[in-house]
Design an enzyme around this catalytic site. Structure first.
Site, PDB file in Angstrom:
ATOM      1  N   THR A 243      12.859  30.202 132.335  1.00 42.36           N
ATOM      2  CA  THR A 243      13.019  29.839 130.928  1.00 42.36           C
ATOM      3  C   THR A 243      12.089  30.666 130.038  1.00 42.36           C
ATOM      4  OG1 THR A 243      13.460  27.587 131.763  1.00 42.36           O
ATOM      5  CG2 THR A 243      13.533  27.872 129.412  1.00 42.36           C
TER       6      THR A 243
ATOM      7  N   ARG B  83       9.485  24.710 130.355  1.00 41.71           N
ATOM      8  CA  ARG B  83      10.178  23.736 129.506  1.00 41.71           C
ATOM      9  C   ARG B  83       9.325  22.526 129.185  1.00 41.71           C
ATOM     10  NH1 ARG B  83      15.995  23.557 132.692  1.00 41.71           N
ATOM     11  NH2 ARG B  83      16.028  25.780 133.115  1.00 41.71           N
TER      12      ARG B  83
ATOM     13  N   GLU C  57      10.159  28.873 141.265  1.00 39.50           N
ATOM     14  CA  GLU C  57      10.331  29.243 139.854  1.00 39.50           C
ATOM     15  C   GLU C  57      10.008  28.020 139.017  1.00 39.50           C
ATOM     16  OE1 GLU C  57      14.272  30.760 138.743  1.00 39.50           O
ATOM     17  OE2 GLU C  57      13.970  29.936 136.736  1.00 39.50           O
TER      18      GLU C  57
ATOM     19  N   LYS D 217      20.014  37.609 137.296  1.00 40.53           N
ATOM     20  CA  LYS D 217      20.410  36.218 137.554  1.00 40.53           C
ATOM     21  C   LYS D 217      21.770  35.970 136.918  1.00 40.53           C
ATOM     22  CE  LYS D 217      18.745  32.387 135.237  1.00 40.53           C
ATOM     23  NZ  LYS D 217      17.833  31.271 134.973  1.00 40.53           N
TER      24      LYS D 217
END
Ligand SMILES: O=C[C@H](O)COP(=O)(O)O
Ligand SMILES: CC(=O)C(=O)O
Length: 206
Positions: free
Chosen positions: A69, A45, A41, A129
């Site tokens: 994100t 960012r 993953e 999640k």
């Protein structure tokens, strides 16, 4: 979402990685695969993130390519255009879940409360999640939130380290956990791919 869940079964840890250098993406993915982890993953960012994600996609390594994100429509669009395998969100809003549905990209939406979990069931998800797992009460909270929601499976993420992985995986609703320590910043900065492979092997052996 069941398909994605099945693909992640047997992967103890999905390494969450924030890349500073897109050129590191492919060697990193290869290092994880060498350690027995066939998923990654990459978080959105940093400036390098999208180029790194594209590089892994173009390298055709067969690794399950996730993007974390993801918090807005533009992120979702970029993921759909690249053709990533799955999206991960830290938290989820109605706008975001609508964008994901329209793009048709498999996703693991982030939740941290029972209400948010129910909202994701309403939206058609059976796999979410739990984030940030440790700061939110860890396994105790996860069991409590999941208790009445027996149809939900989880990928707890946030504050989970090597020592905690097995206890999370022993919770029957947990499919896999997310964590940054497998491909940690220090080893990434040093391009120490062997150390990352070793961390992946350890994670898979837990
Ligand atoms: O933002 C945090 C990441 O998703 C997980 O990182 P962590 O394993 O260091 O908590
Ligand atoms: C925390 C995480 O995995 C994300 O930013 O999506």
């Amino acid at each position: 979402m069941t398909n994605l869940l099945k693909k992640l079964e047997g992967i103890n840890v999905v390494p969450v990685v924030t890349l500073d250098n897109a050129k590191d993406a492919v060697p990193l993915a290869i290092a994880l695969q060498a350690g027995g982890i066939n998923a990654i993953e990459l978080t959105l960012r940093t400036e390098a993130a999208l180029d790194g994600i594209r590089a892994i996609k173009d390298a055709n390594l067969g690794i399950l390519l996730g993007v974390g994100t993801v918090i807005n429509k533009g992120h979702v669009k970029a993921c759909a255009e690249i053709g990533v395998d799955f999206i991960v969100t830290p938290g989820t809003t109605p706008t975001l879940i609508k964008a994901i549905a329209e793009a048709g990209v498999p996703a693991i939406p982030g939740i941290s409360t029972t209400g948010e979990a129910v909202a994701m069931i309403e939206a058609g998800y059976d796999f979410v999640k739990f984030f940030p797992a440790e700061a939110n009460g860890g396994i105790k909270a996860l069991r409590a939130i999941g208790g009445p929601l027996t149809q939900l499976k989880f990928m707890p993420t946030g504050g989970i380290n090597q020592g905690l992985v097995r206890s999370y995986l022993d919770v029957s609703s947990v499919v896999t956990v997310g964590g940054s320590w497998v491909a940690d910043k220090g080893n990434l900065a040093d391009k120490n791919w062997d150390a990352i492979t070793e961390n992946a092997k350890i994670a898979q052996s837990l």
